[in-house]
Design a protein around this motif. Structure first.
Motif, PDB file in Angstrom:
ATOM      1  N   GLY A  74      34.123 -40.333   9.647  1.00 26.60           N
ATOM      2  CA  GLY A  74      35.312 -39.997  10.420  1.00 26.60           C
ATOM      3  C   GLY A  74      35.306 -38.601  10.990  1.00 26.60           C
ATOM      4  N   SER A  75      34.142 -37.956  11.023  1.00 28.91           N
ATOM      5  CA  SER A  75      34.045 -36.585  11.505  1.00 28.91           C
ATOM      6  C   SER A  75      33.629 -36.552  12.965  1.00 28.91           C
ATOM      7  N   ILE A  76      33.970 -35.451  13.616  1.00 26.71           N
ATOM      8  CA  ILE A  76      33.559 -35.248  15.007  1.00 26.71           C
ATOM      9  C   ILE A  76      32.041 -35.132  15.108  1.00 26.71           C
ATOM     10  N   THR A  77      31.384 -34.750  14.016  1.00 26.59           N
ATOM     11  CA  THR A  77      29.929 -34.598  14.026  1.00 26.59           C
ATOM     12  C   THR A  77      29.211 -35.936  14.173  1.00 26.59           C
ATOM     13  N   ASN A  78      29.905 -37.030  13.956  1.00 31.18           N
ATOM     14  CA  ASN A  78      29.290 -38.345  14.151  1.00 31.18           C
ATOM     15  C   ASN A  78      29.102 -38.659  15.632  1.00 31.18           C
ATOM     16  N   LEU A  79      29.757 -37.878  16.482  1.00 33.54           N
ATOM     17  CA  LEU A  79      29.678 -38.105  17.922  1.00 33.54           C
ATOM     18  C   LEU A  79      28.685 -37.180  18.619  1.00 33.54           C
ATOM     19  N   ILE A  80      28.074 -36.254  17.869  1.00 36.06           N
ATOM     20  CA  ILE A  80      27.159 -35.287  18.473  1.00 36.06           C
ATOM     21  C   ILE A  80      25.770 -35.422  17.855  1.00 36.06           C
ATOM     22  N   VAL A  81      24.792 -34.856  18.525  1.00 33.00           N
ATOM     23  CA  VAL A  81      23.421 -34.841  18.021  1.00 33.00           C
ATOM     24  C   VAL A  81      23.273 -33.609  17.125  1.00 33.00           C
ATOM     25  N   LYS A  82      22.942 -33.836  15.867  1.00 31.33           N
ATOM     26  CA  LYS A  82      22.898 -32.757  14.874  1.00 31.33           C
ATOM     27  C   LYS A  82      21.874 -31.679  15.231  1.00 31.33           C
ATOM     28  N   GLU A  83      20.769 -32.063  15.802  1.00 29.55           N
ATOM     29  CA  GLU A  83      19.689 -31.121  16.079  1.00 29.55           C
ATOM     30  C   GLU A  83      20.057 -30.088  17.142  1.00 29.55           C
ATOM     31  N   THR A  84      21.078 -30.367  17.957  1.00 34.20           N
ATOM     32  CA  THR A  84      21.453 -29.427  19.014  1.00 34.20           C
ATOM     33  C   THR A  84      22.344 -28.298  18.509  1.00 34.20           C
ATOM     34  N   TYR A  85      22.757 -28.373  17.249  1.00 35.54           N
ATOM     35  CA  TYR A  85      23.647 -27.361  16.678  1.00 35.54           C
ATOM     36  C   TYR A  85      22.987 -26.709  15.470  1.00 35.54           C
ATOM     37  N   SER A  86      23.335 -25.456  15.239  1.00 40.03           N
ATOM     38  CA  SER A  86      22.829 -24.772  14.046  1.00 40.03           C
ATOM     39  C   SER A  86      23.502 -25.379  12.815  1.00 40.03           C
ATOM     40  N   PRO A  87      22.894 -25.235  11.644  1.00 39.37           N
ATOM     41  CA  PRO A  87      23.515 -25.768  10.432  1.00 39.37           C
ATOM     42  C   PRO A  87      24.918 -25.203  10.184  1.00 39.37           C
ATOM     43  N   VAL A  88      25.128 -23.959  10.550  1.00 35.86           N
ATOM     44  CA  VAL A  88      26.444 -23.343  10.352  1.00 35.86           C
ATOM     45  C   VAL A  88      27.482 -23.974  11.288  1.00 35.86           C
ATOM     46  N   ALA A  89      27.119 -24.134  12.555  1.00 33.14           N
ATOM     47  CA  ALA A  89      28.037 -24.755  13.513  1.00 33.14           C
ATOM     48  C   ALA A  89      28.299 -26.207  13.134  1.00 33.14           C
ATOM     49  N   TYR A  90      27.258 -26.890  12.703  1.00 30.63           N
ATOM     50  CA  TYR A  90      27.417 -28.282  12.291  1.00 30.63           C
ATOM     51  C   TYR A  90      28.352 -28.379  11.079  1.00 30.63           C
ATOM     52  N   SER A  91      28.222 -27.440  10.147  1.00 30.30           N
ATOM     53  CA  SER A  91      29.090 -27.411   8.970  1.00 30.30           C
ATOM     54  C   SER A  91      30.544 -27.210   9.388  1.00 30.30           C
ATOM     55  N   PHE A  92      30.774 -26.304  10.340  1.00 32.38           N
ATOM     56  CA  PHE A  92      32.132 -26.071  10.828  1.00 32.38           C
ATOM     57  C   PHE A  92      32.683 -27.309  11.515  1.00 32.38           C
ATOM     58  N   LEU A  93      31.889 -27.924  12.379  1.00 32.76           N
ATOM     59  CA  LEU A  93      32.340 -29.112  13.101  1.00 32.76           C
ATOM     60  C   LEU A  93      32.594 -30.299  12.181  1.00 32.76           C
ATOM     61  N   SER A  94      31.888 -30.370  11.063  1.00 30.68           N
ATOM     62  CA  SER A  94      32.108 -31.486  10.143  1.00 30.68           C
ATOM     63  C   SER A  94      33.462 -31.380   9.451  1.00 30.68           C
ATOM     64  N   SER A  95      34.068 -30.190   9.492  1.00 34.15           N
ATOM     65  CA  SER A  95      35.389 -30.047   8.887  1.00 34.15           C
ATOM     66  C   SER A  95      36.503 -30.526   9.822  1.00 34.15           C
ATOM     67  N   ILE A  96      36.135 -30.944  11.010  1.00 32.19           N
ATOM     68  CA  ILE A  96      37.112 -31.544  11.919  1.00 32.19           C
ATOM     69  C   ILE A  96      36.944 -33.054  11.796  1.00 32.19           C
ATOM     70  N   ASN A  97      37.803 -33.652  10.967  1.00 26.28           N
ATOM     71  CA  ASN A  97      37.700 -35.084  10.705  1.00 26.28           C
ATOM     72  C   ASN A  97      39.075 -35.666  10.425  1.00 26.28           C
ATOM     73  N   ILE A  98      39.135 -36.977  10.278  1.00 24.22           N
ATOM     74  CA  ILE A  98      40.430 -37.632  10.083  1.00 24.22           C
ATOM     75  C   ILE A  98      41.058 -37.262   8.744  1.00 24.22           C
ATOM     76  N   TYR A  99      40.249 -36.925   7.751  1.00 19.37           N
ATOM     77  CA  TYR A  99      40.785 -36.556   6.443  1.00 19.37           C
ATOM     78  C   TYR A  99      41.517 -35.214   6.531  1.00 19.37           C
ATOM     79  N   GLU A 100      40.988 -34.301   7.313  1.00 18.29           N
ATOM     80  CA  GLU A 100      41.648 -33.013   7.510  1.00 18.29           C
ATOM     81  C   GLU A 100      42.950 -33.198   8.290  1.00 18.29           C
TER      82      GLU A 100
END
Length: 146
Positions: free
Chosen positions: A73-99
């Motif tokens: 349910g995270s926004i990261t499911n809609l993006i390609v992980k390799e195009t983002y740094s691990p830090v940015a990916y970690s931040f984006l994964s906190s934008i989800n339906i549970y939050e």
């Protein structure tokens, strides 16, 4: 140790909710803010359950870092992980339906107290979420450099 960690997390969030209320001289008992924080923890329990169900149906030999960091349910499911740094990916994964559900539960709990108007209740709920997310992001940044 998980019940103690969960209790500490709920207590910390209740204290964060209580602080602006005290600064505005709004009388709300700690018990009420603790109850709001405890109910707001339900989406995280659901997230843990969903992750556990996903892991139960996948053979253990197929476990990898991508699978273990997957957030349903995270926004990261809609993006390609390799195009983002691990830090940015970690931040984006906190934008989800549970939050979003967390913010909604805190907002409804604060609005139910009838000591704040709905706009102030939403601003407080969103501000606490944003502050916790920034804290989490900062911690990830620090740990990646350490």
């Amino acid at each position: 140790a998980l019940p103690v960690i969960t209790w500490l997390k709920i207590t910390f969030i209740a204290l964060i909710l209580q602080t602006p209320l005290m600064l505005k001289s709004i009388e709300v008992s700690f018990k009420e803010t603790f109850r709001i924080a405890a109910f707001a923890n339900i989406p995280y329990l659901l997230l843990g359950g969903v992750k556990l169900l996903i892991l139960l149906f996948i053979p253990k030999v197929e476990y990898n870092n991508n699978l273990l960091t997957f957030t349903p349910g995270s926004i990261t499911n809609l993006i390609v992980k390799e195009t983002y740094s691990p830090v940015a990916y970690s931040f984006l994964s906190s934008i989800n339906i549970y939050e979003i559900f967390w913010i909604l539960i805190v907002f409804l709990g604060l609005a139910k107290l009838k000591k704040l108007n709905k706009i102030d209740s939403f601003i407080l709920a969103f501000s606490v979420w944003l502050g916790l997310t920034i804290f989490q992001f900062s911690l990830v940044l620090y740990l990646n450099k350490a």
